[in-house]
Motif scaffolding. Structure first.
Motif, mmCIF file in Angstrom:
data_model
loop_
_atom_site.group_PDB
_atom_site.id
_atom_site.type_symbol
_atom_site.label_atom_id
_atom_site.label_comp_id
_atom_site.label_asym_id
_atom_site.label_seq_id
_atom_site.Cartn_x
_atom_site.Cartn_y
_atom_site.Cartn_z
ATOM 1 N N MET A 1 0.850 -1.181 0.000
ATOM 2 C CA MET A 1 0.000 0.000 0.000
ATOM 3 C C MET A 1 0.892 1.239 0.000
ATOM 4 S SD MET A 1 -3.034 1.061 2.668
ATOM 5 C CE MET A 1 -4.007 -0.361 2.225
ATOM 6 N N PRO A 2 0.646 2.176 -0.894
ATOM 7 C CA PRO A 2 1.467 3.391 -0.931
ATOM 8 C C PRO A 2 1.318 4.224 0.338
ATOM 9 C CG PRO A 2 0.164 3.171 -2.936
ATOM 10 C CD PRO A 2 -0.314 2.125 -1.981
ATOM 11 N N ARG A 3 2.405 4.884 0.704
ATOM 12 C CA ARG A 3 2.400 5.829 1.824
ATOM 13 C C ARG A 3 2.633 7.214 1.262
ATOM 14 N NH1 ARG A 3 6.322 2.302 4.633
ATOM 15 N NH2 ARG A 3 7.655 3.787 3.617
ATOM 16 N N VAL A 4 1.979 8.189 1.858
ATOM 17 C CA VAL A 4 2.110 9.581 1.446
ATOM 18 C C VAL A 4 2.512 10.378 2.681
ATOM 19 C CG1 VAL A 4 0.866 11.586 0.546
ATOM 20 C CG2 VAL A 4 0.360 9.311 -0.348
ATOM 21 N N ALA A 5 3.475 11.276 2.518
ATOM 22 C CA ALA A 5 3.900 12.118 3.634
ATOM 23 C C ALA A 5 3.988 13.566 3.193
ATOM 24 C CB ALA A 5 5.258 11.649 4.159
ATOM 25 N N SER A 6 3.743 14.468 4.138
ATOM 26 C CA SER A 6 3.831 15.894 3.850
ATOM 27 C C SER A 6 4.146 16.642 5.133
ATOM 28 C CB SER A 6 2.514 16.410 3.257
ATOM 29 O OG SER A 6 1.470 16.240 4.182
ATOM 30 N N LYS A 7 4.491 17.921 4.966
ATOM 31 C CA LYS A 7 4.680 18.766 6.142
ATOM 32 C C LYS A 7 3.822 20.010 6.003
ATOM 33 C CE LYS A 7 8.729 21.497 4.873
ATOM 34 N NZ LYS A 7 10.043 21.952 5.297
ATOM 35 N N MET A 8 3.385 20.516 7.152
ATOM 36 C CA MET A 8 2.551 21.702 7.239
ATOM 37 C C MET A 8 3.084 22.539 8.399
ATOM 38 S SD MET A 8 -1.058 19.616 6.925
ATOM 39 C CE MET A 8 -0.478 18.364 8.071
ATOM 40 N N LYS A 9 2.593 23.749 8.542
ATOM 41 C CA LYS A 9 3.091 24.640 9.592
ATOM 42 C C LYS A 9 1.957 25.073 10.515
ATOM 43 C CE LYS A 9 6.277 27.531 11.289
ATOM 44 N NZ LYS A 9 7.693 27.652 11.194
ATOM 45 N N LEU A 10 2.151 24.814 11.805
ATOM 46 C CA LEU A 10 1.208 25.214 12.840
ATOM 47 C C LEU A 10 1.646 26.560 13.400
ATOM 48 C CD1 LEU A 10 -1.192 24.249 14.632
ATOM 49 C CD2 LEU A 10 0.522 23.264 16.165
ATOM 50 N N PHE A 11 0.690 27.451 13.685
ATOM 51 C CA PHE A 11 1.028 28.727 14.310
ATOM 52 C C PHE A 11 1.471 28.486 15.751
ATOM 53 C CE2 PHE A 11 -2.327 30.739 11.367
ATOM 54 C CZ PHE A 11 -1.392 30.995 10.390
ATOM 55 N N LYS A 12 2.475 29.231 16.177
ATOM 56 C CA LYS A 12 3.004 29.133 17.536
ATOM 57 C C LYS A 12 1.895 29.400 18.547
ATOM 58 C CE LYS A 12 6.967 29.117 19.979
ATOM 59 N NZ LYS A 12 7.237 27.768 20.343
ATOM 60 N N GLY A 13 1.867 28.589 19.590
ATOM 61 C CA GLY A 13 0.895 28.761 20.657
ATOM 62 C C GLY A 13 -0.388 27.962 20.471
ATOM 63 N N PHE A 14 -0.530 27.256 19.349
ATOM 64 C CA PHE A 14 -1.748 26.507 19.069
ATOM 65 C C PHE A 14 -1.535 24.995 19.110
ATOM 66 C CE2 PHE A 14 -2.763 30.658 17.358
ATOM 67 C CZ PHE A 14 -4.065 30.833 17.820
ATOM 68 N N GLU A 15 -0.448 24.559 19.726
ATOM 69 C CA GLU A 15 -0.138 23.139 19.781
ATOM 70 C C GLU A 15 -1.238 22.338 20.485
ATOM 71 O OE1 GLU A 15 3.552 25.640 19.642
ATOM 72 O OE2 GLU A 15 1.776 25.638 20.916
ATOM 73 N N GLU A 16 -1.668 22.814 21.628
ATOM 74 C CA GLU A 16 -2.717 22.095 22.391
ATOM 75 C C GLU A 16 -4.051 22.127 21.648
ATOM 76 O OE1 GLU A 16 -3.026 23.068 26.551
ATOM 77 O OE2 GLU A 16 -0.834 23.147 26.747
ATOM 78 N N GLU A 17 -4.386 23.247 21.044
ATOM 79 C CA GLU A 17 -5.655 23.360 20.306
ATOM 80 C C GLU A 17 -5.664 22.436 19.097
ATOM 81 O OE1 GLU A 17 -9.497 24.480 19.296
ATOM 82 O OE2 GLU A 17 -8.399 24.719 21.177
ATOM 83 N N TYR A 18 -4.525 22.344 18.413
ATOM 84 C CA TYR A 18 -4.440 21.450 17.262
ATOM 85 C C TYR A 18 -4.704 20.007 17.698
ATOM 86 C CZ TYR A 18 -2.716 19.351 12.947
ATOM 87 O OH TYR A 18 -2.613 18.627 11.780
ATOM 88 N N LYS A 19 -4.062 19.599 18.774
ATOM 89 C CA LYS A 19 -4.256 18.239 19.276
ATOM 90 C C LYS A 19 -5.701 18.029 19.708
ATOM 91 C CE LYS A 19 -2.591 14.695 22.415
ATOM 92 N NZ LYS A 19 -3.689 13.867 22.033
ATOM 93 N N LYS A 20 -6.276 19.002 20.407
ATOM 94 C CA LYS A 20 -7.670 18.900 20.864
ATOM 95 C C LYS A 20 -8.621 18.708 19.683
ATOM 96 C CE LYS A 20 -11.214 21.643 23.269
ATOM 97 N NZ LYS A 20 -12.144 21.902 22.180
ATOM 98 N N ARG A 21 -8.440 19.495 18.645
ATOM 99 C CA ARG A 21 -9.332 19.392 17.488
ATOM 100 C C ARG A 21 -9.218 18.028 16.813
ATOM 101 N NH1 ARG A 21 -9.270 25.412 14.628
ATOM 102 N NH2 ARG A 21 -9.593 26.564 16.572
ATOM 103 N N HIS A 22 -8.026 17.477 16.791
ATOM 104 C CA HIS A 22 -7.861 16.155 16.184
ATOM 105 C C HIS A 22 -8.327 15.033 17.115
ATOM 106 C CE1 HIS A 22 -5.718 18.378 13.135
ATOM 107 N NE2 HIS A 22 -5.835 17.303 12.364
ATOM 108 N N ASP A 23 -8.218 15.252 18.417
ATOM 109 C CA ASP A 23 -8.762 14.267 19.369
ATOM 110 C C ASP A 23 -10.280 14.184 19.243
ATOM 111 O OD1 ASP A 23 -6.238 13.682 20.347
ATOM 112 O OD2 ASP A 23 -6.469 14.899 22.166
ATOM 113 N N GLU A 24 -10.888 15.285 18.797
ATOM 114 C CA GLU A 24 -12.339 15.367 18.625
ATOM 115 C C GLU A 24 -12.719 15.353 17.141
ATOM 116 O OE1 GLU A 24 -13.139 19.041 20.680
ATOM 117 O OE2 GLU A 24 -12.737 18.150 22.648
ATOM 118 N N LEU A 25 -11.948 14.618 16.349
ATOM 119 C CA LEU A 25 -12.171 14.561 14.904
ATOM 120 C C LEU A 25 -13.644 14.249 14.597
ATOM 121 C CD1 LEU A 25 -10.494 14.675 12.223
ATOM 122 C CD2 LEU A 25 -10.570 12.187 12.281
ATOM 123 N N TRP A 26 -14.213 15.007 13.698
ATOM 124 C CA TRP A 26 -15.613 14.810 13.336
ATOM 125 C C TRP A 26 -15.826 13.407 12.764
ATOM 126 C CZ3 TRP A 26 -15.615 19.653 9.745
ATOM 127 C CH2 TRP A 26 -15.452 20.806 10.511
#
Length: 104
Positions: free
Chosen positions: A1-26
């Protein structure tokens, strides 16, 4: 199975919010990703640079081409645009990464 990888940039200070939003993935986004053959999707954060590294297995890489037009995907991108670098269409600024080593 193919794997795909990428990088993105999170704004400083939003590390916890990013994790929270993904923990509550729709549920509808989870279903959309699974329906398009995405599995083993991981996102890692480099705390020194605030770059996100994403890696996923995909049954058919062409399936990724349809996701940007899906309403659920557009809604998710709009939801995330305030905490990460995005393009004009709210999609994350994303850079594909080339695999140079894999140990199975």
């Amino acid at each position: 199975m193919p794997r795909v990888a990428s990088k993105m940039k999170l704004f400083k200070g939003f590390e916890e919010e990013y994790k929270k939003r993904h923990d509550e993935l729709w549920p509808e986004l989870h279903a959309l990703l699974k329906e398009n053959g995405i599995s083993n999707y991981s996102i890692f954060l480099d705390h020194d640079t605030n770059y996100l590294f994403a890696q996923m297995d995909i049954e058919d890489p062409k399936a990724l081409e349809n996701l940007p037009d899906h309403p659920v995907m557009k809604r998710w991108w709009a939801y995330m645009k305030d905490i990460m670098e995005t393009n004009e269409d709210n999609s994350p600024v994303s850079f594909p990464l080339k695999e140079v080593f894999f140990l199975a």
